[in-house]
Motif scaffolding. Sequence first.
Motif, PDB file in Angstrom:
ATOM      1  N   ARG A   1       0.838  -1.209   0.000  1.00 28.04           N
ATOM      2  CA  ARG A   1       0.000   0.000   0.000  1.00 28.04           C
ATOM      3  C   ARG A   1       0.870   1.255   0.000  1.00 28.04           C
ATOM      4  NH1 ARG A   1      -2.418   1.099   5.662  1.00 28.04           N
ATOM      5  NH2 ARG A   1      -0.210   1.627   5.916  1.00 28.04           N
ATOM      6  N   ASP A   2       1.827   1.306   0.912  1.00 27.53           N
ATOM      7  CA  ASP A   2       2.654   2.506   1.038  1.00 27.53           C
ATOM      8  C   ASP A   2       3.527   2.720  -0.197  1.00 27.53           C
ATOM      9  OD1 ASP A   2       1.431   2.766   3.482  1.00 27.53           O
ATOM     10  OD2 ASP A   2       3.193   2.166   4.652  1.00 27.53           O
ATOM     11  N   TRP A   3       3.999   1.626  -0.806  1.00 28.20           N
ATOM     12  CA  TRP A   3       4.793   1.739  -2.033  1.00 28.20           C
ATOM     13  C   TRP A   3       3.941   2.332  -3.164  1.00 28.20           C
ATOM     14  CZ3 TRP A   3       9.881   1.136  -3.171  1.00 28.20           C
ATOM     15  CH2 TRP A   3      10.224   1.055  -4.525  1.00 28.20           C
ATOM     16  N   LEU A   4       2.744   1.803  -3.341  1.00 26.88           N
ATOM     17  CA  LEU A   4       1.887   2.296  -4.423  1.00 26.88           C
ATOM     18  C   LEU A   4       1.474   3.746  -4.190  1.00 26.88           C
ATOM     19  CD1 LEU A   4      -0.401  -0.777  -5.189  1.00 26.88           C
ATOM     20  CD2 LEU A   4       1.649  -0.023  -6.409  1.00 26.88           C
ATOM     21  N   ARG A   5       1.333   4.144  -2.947  1.00 27.48           N
ATOM     22  CA  ARG A   5       0.990   5.539  -2.648  1.00 27.48           C
ATOM     23  C   ARG A   5       2.097   6.500  -3.081  1.00 27.48           C
ATOM     24  NH1 ARG A   5      -1.466   5.194   3.543  1.00 27.48           N
ATOM     25  NH2 ARG A   5      -3.578   4.523   2.973  1.00 27.48           N
ATOM     26  N   THR A   6       3.336   6.029  -3.094  1.00 27.18           N
ATOM     27  CA  THR A   6       4.470   6.919  -3.342  1.00 27.18           C
ATOM     28  C   THR A   6       5.232   6.616  -4.640  1.00 27.18           C
ATOM     29  OG1 THR A   6       5.905   5.495  -1.997  1.00 27.18           O
ATOM     30  CG2 THR A   6       4.808   7.339  -0.875  1.00 27.18           C
ATOM     31  N   HIS A   7       4.783   5.639  -5.418  1.00 19.42           N
ATOM     32  CA  HIS A   7       5.467   5.266  -6.664  1.00 19.42           C
ATOM     33  C   HIS A   7       4.455   5.206  -7.807  1.00 19.42           C
ATOM     34  CE1 HIS A   7       8.422   4.197  -3.655  1.00 19.42           C
ATOM     35  NE2 HIS A   7       9.328   4.294  -4.614  1.00 19.42           N
ATOM     36  N   PRO A   8       4.246   6.338  -8.480  1.00 16.49           N
ATOM     37  CA  PRO A   8       3.194   6.420  -9.497  1.00 16.49           C
ATOM     38  C   PRO A   8       3.372   5.457 -10.669  1.00 16.49           C
ATOM     39  CG  PRO A   8       4.490   8.443  -9.426  1.00 16.49           C
ATOM     40  CD  PRO A   8       4.924   7.613  -8.274  1.00 16.49           C
ATOM     41  N   ASP A   9       4.602   5.104 -11.037  1.00 21.17           N
ATOM     42  CA  ASP A   9       4.780   4.165 -12.153  1.00 21.17           C
ATOM     43  C   ASP A   9       4.238   2.785 -11.800  1.00 21.17           C
ATOM     44  OD1 ASP A   9       5.912   6.166 -13.641  1.00 21.17           O
ATOM     45  OD2 ASP A   9       7.990   5.479 -13.361  1.00 21.17           O
ATOM     46  N   ASP A  10       4.546   2.304 -10.589  1.00 18.12           N
ATOM     47  CA  ASP A  10       4.022   1.004 -10.178  1.00 18.12           C
ATOM     48  C   ASP A  10       2.518   1.068  -9.913  1.00 18.12           C
ATOM     49  OD1 ASP A  10       6.180  -0.689 -10.497  1.00 18.12           O
ATOM     50  OD2 ASP A  10       6.963  -0.336  -8.480  1.00 18.12           O
ATOM     51  N   ARG A  11       2.034   2.209  -9.424  1.00 19.97           N
ATOM     52  CA  ARG A  11       0.588   2.368  -9.240  1.00 19.97           C
ATOM     53  C   ARG A  11      -0.112   2.267 -10.596  1.00 19.97           C
ATOM     54  NH1 ARG A  11       0.598   6.719  -6.261  1.00 19.97           N
ATOM     55  NH2 ARG A  11       0.419   8.189  -7.976  1.00 19.97           N
ATOM     56  N   ALA A  12       0.448   2.887 -11.633  1.00 19.86           N
ATOM     57  CA  ALA A  12      -0.143   2.827 -12.981  1.00 19.86           C
ATOM     58  C   ALA A  12      -0.058   1.416 -13.551  1.00 19.86           C
ATOM     59  CB  ALA A  12       0.561   3.817 -13.906  1.00 19.86           C
ATOM     60  N   LEU A  13       1.072   0.727 -13.323  1.00 20.37           N
ATOM     61  CA  LEU A  13       1.218  -0.656 -13.791  1.00 20.37           C
ATOM     62  C   LEU A  13       0.159  -1.547 -13.139  1.00 20.37           C
ATOM     63  CD1 LEU A  13       2.701  -3.086 -15.092  1.00 20.37           C
ATOM     64  CD2 LEU A  13       4.206  -3.087 -13.069  1.00 20.37           C
ATOM     65  N   TYR A  14      -0.008  -1.401 -11.837  1.00 19.33           N
ATOM     66  CA  TYR A  14      -0.983  -2.222 -11.123  1.00 19.33           C
ATOM     67  C   TYR A  14      -2.405  -1.885 -11.581  1.00 19.33           C
ATOM     68  CZ  TYR A  14      -2.849  -4.947  -7.220  1.00 19.33           C
ATOM     69  OH  TYR A  14      -3.501  -5.880  -6.457  1.00 19.33           O
ATOM     70  N   ALA A  15      -2.686  -0.618 -11.814  1.00 20.08           N
ATOM     71  CA  ALA A  15      -4.008  -0.215 -12.301  1.00 20.08           C
ATOM     72  C   ALA A  15      -4.304  -0.857 -13.654  1.00 20.08           C
ATOM     73  CB  ALA A  15      -4.086   1.311 -12.411  1.00 20.08           C
ATOM     74  N   ARG A  16      -3.355  -0.778 -14.583  1.00 17.92           N
ATOM     75  CA  ARG A  16      -3.549  -1.398 -15.908  1.00 17.92           C
ATOM     76  C   ARG A  16      -3.772  -2.897 -15.781  1.00 17.92           C
ATOM     77  NH1 ARG A  16       0.805   1.840 -17.086  1.00 17.92           N
ATOM     78  NH2 ARG A  16       2.226   0.043 -17.105  1.00 17.92           N
ATOM     79  N   THR A  17      -2.980  -3.531 -14.923  1.00 21.69           N
ATOM     80  CA  THR A  17      -3.102  -4.976 -14.723  1.00 21.69           C
ATOM     81  C   THR A  17      -4.492  -5.335 -14.218  1.00 21.69           C
ATOM     82  OG1 THR A  17      -0.732  -5.164 -14.269  1.00 21.69           O
ATOM     83  CG2 THR A  17      -2.148  -6.942 -13.462  1.00 21.69           C
ATOM     84  N   LYS A  18      -4.970  -4.607 -13.222  1.00 24.46           N
ATOM     85  CA  LYS A  18      -6.287  -4.894 -12.649  1.00 24.46           C
ATOM     86  C   LYS A  18      -7.406  -4.704 -13.683  1.00 24.46           C
ATOM     87  CE  LYS A  18      -6.766  -2.671  -8.716  1.00 24.46           C
ATOM     88  NZ  LYS A  18      -7.410  -3.579  -7.764  1.00 24.46           N
ATOM     89  N   LEU A  19      -7.324  -3.619 -14.432  1.00 20.90           N
ATOM     90  CA  LEU A  19      -8.357  -3.363 -15.443  1.00 20.90           C
ATOM     91  C   LEU A  19      -8.323  -4.419 -16.548  1.00 20.90           C
ATOM     92  CD1 LEU A  19      -7.934   0.510 -15.558  1.00 20.90           C
ATOM     93  CD2 LEU A  19      -9.965  -0.726 -14.742  1.00 20.90           C
ATOM     94  N   ASP A  20      -7.120  -4.781 -17.004  1.00 23.25           N
ATOM     95  CA  ASP A  20      -6.993  -5.814 -18.037  1.00 23.25           C
ATOM     96  C   ASP A  20      -7.517  -7.155 -17.539  1.00 23.25           C
ATOM     97  OD1 ASP A  20      -5.855  -3.950 -19.723  1.00 23.25           O
ATOM     98  OD2 ASP A  20      -3.787  -4.683 -19.452  1.00 23.25           O
TER      99      ASP A  20
END
Length: 196
Positions: free
Chosen positions: A147-166
């Motif tokens: 959680r804390d990593w995704l809050r502070t690392h926008p590239d990984d947050r975007a990667l995870y978002a794309r993965t979830k949507l796909d």
Amino acid sequence: MAEYPREVLERSHATPEQMAAGLVGEWPRGDRPIVVQEYDPAWPGRYEDFRARIAGALGSRIVGIEHVGSTSVPGLPAKPIIDIDVLLDDTEDESRYLPPLEALGYRLILREPWWHGHRMLIDDVEELHLHVWSRNAPEPIRHRLFRDWLRTHPDDRALYARTKLDLARSTRDNPGDYNLAKNTVIDQIFERVFAA
């Protein structure tokens, strides 16, 4: 670099057989497709409402309580379900915590003693996934780190978002595959978390 015990660094994956063996009752959503929606700024407030009710029911039995999962990361698309980790001294004696949680309308859906004593409860409309852990379980530590990593690392947050949507689209006919299918990307992100 932070030092973490081996139990935190080594993430275990449940097999479909283990997940089936831990199931207590039926999921309310059945086999409906996974719905991932854009981040809702109301989610932290919903967590606070759930937290207050849970804290009121369990009182001093709670060692820790945290908003985890995708709804705890601002800007991250998610299933509109609030994930909460509750830490207790021990989860073995369910009579100490299940009755007060059941009185709130939550019901036990998973019992996984093999996975650090994990228990999971949901409400009738499945707006809440309440994860109950023993005090020293490593999984809640991983939840907070992720959680804390995704809050502070926008590239990984975007990667995870794309993965979830796909994956929500690609598992439409087999929604039970969604969670296991995320593991590859989650493990890649954890490699970066633990290397930092």
